[in-house]
Each structure stands twice: as C-alpha cells, then as structure tokens.
Scaffold this motif. Structure first.
Motif, mmCIF file in Angstrom:
data_model
loop_
_atom_site.group_PDB
_atom_site.id
_atom_site.type_symbol
_atom_site.label_atom_id
_atom_site.label_comp_id
_atom_site.label_asym_id
_atom_site.label_seq_id
_atom_site.Cartn_x
_atom_site.Cartn_y
_atom_site.Cartn_z
ATOM 1 N N LEU A 24 37.840 -31.489 42.201
ATOM 2 C CA LEU A 24 37.959 -32.641 41.310
ATOM 3 C C LEU A 24 38.486 -32.234 39.942
ATOM 4 O O LEU A 24 39.262 -32.967 39.323
ATOM 5 N N ALA A 25 38.073 -31.073 39.460
ATOM 6 C CA ALA A 25 38.554 -30.594 38.161
ATOM 7 C C ALA A 25 40.051 -30.333 38.207
ATOM 8 O O ALA A 25 40.765 -30.585 37.229
ATOM 9 N N GLN A 26 40.554 -29.832 39.337
ATOM 10 C CA GLN A 26 41.988 -29.586 39.466
ATOM 11 C C GLN A 26 42.775 -30.897 39.490
ATOM 12 O O GLN A 26 43.895 -30.963 39.005
ATOM 13 N N GLN A 27 42.208 -31.937 40.034
ATOM 14 C CA GLN A 27 42.923 -33.206 40.173
ATOM 15 C C GLN A 27 42.754 -34.124 38.973
ATOM 16 O O GLN A 27 43.365 -35.178 38.906
ATOM 17 N N ARG A 28 41.959 -33.742 38.006
ATOM 18 C CA ARG A 28 41.660 -34.601 36.856
ATOM 19 C C ARG A 28 42.917 -35.005 36.080
ATOM 20 O O ARG A 28 43.093 -36.164 35.738
ATOM 21 N N THR A 29 43.787 -34.060 35.801
ATOM 22 C CA THR A 29 44.995 -34.364 35.031
ATOM 23 C C THR A 29 45.866 -35.388 35.753
ATOM 24 O O THR A 29 46.355 -36.342 35.143
ATOM 25 N N LEU A 30 46.025 -35.203 37.048
ATOM 26 C CA LEU A 30 46.819 -36.141 37.827
ATOM 27 C C LEU A 30 46.187 -37.533 37.823
ATOM 28 O O LEU A 30 46.881 -38.541 37.670
#
Length: 103
Positions: free
Chosen positions: A20-26
């Motif tokens: 989830l942290a990796q996808q936050r920016t997207l």
C-alpha cells in the motif's frame, strides 16, 4: 511514475502495508487528477438533468405562464478585458529622479 524495480517474486514477499505504501503516490495522483474530474462532470450532468426536469415541470403546471428556457438562465459573466484605468508608472531602481509616467 517509474515502474517498480522489484520483481514479481519480490513483490509477493511484501507485506500488505508495504504494498500500500508503494501505491500511495499513484492513488493520490489518480484522486487529484482523474477521480475529482469524474465527480465534477457527474455533478454537472445531474444538475443539468434536474434543471431540465424543473423547466418542463413549470411549463406543464403553469400552462406556459411560468415557463422558461433553461439555456437562457445562465449567468452572463463578463470578464473585463479593457486596459487598467490607472496609469502605468515605470520605476528605475536606485534613482528617484528616473520616476516617470509611461503612456
């Protein structure tokens, strides 16, 4: 955004919180660009549909006495495009004697 540098097997080893942290920016970019525009356009469509229904309702109920054209009830906003009525003054920095009116 650049693609993830992790391979498929390494991504499967991530915890849900890390994923989830990796996808936050997207997700933030999608919400601020696409999703908010979709909601705005949806609001405009619903509001226009409601206004047309009200227009037709008053036309029928009042025997055309209180009828109005929905397309003619828009605000006639005008943007001032004329030059400023205040004169333009150019200031050359350093010397007050160079203060003069430019017309």
């Amino acid at each position: 955004l650049e693609p993830s540098s992790l391979g498929v097997h390494q991504q499967m080893a991530l915890t849900p919180a890390e994923l989830l942290a990796q996808q936050r920016t997207l997700e933030v970019l999608y919400e601020t660009r696409v999703a908010s525009l979709e909601r705005l356009v949806g609001f405009f469509v619903v509001f226009h549909t409601m206004a047309k229904a009200v227009e037709q309702f008053w036309s029928l109920v009042s025997f055309r006495l209180l009828a109005y054209d929905c397309s003619r009830t828009q605000s006639r906003l005008r943007v001032a495009s004329a030059a400023s009525p205040v004169s333009v003054v150019r200031w050359d920095i350093g010397d007050d004697s160079n203060l003069h009116d430019v017309r």
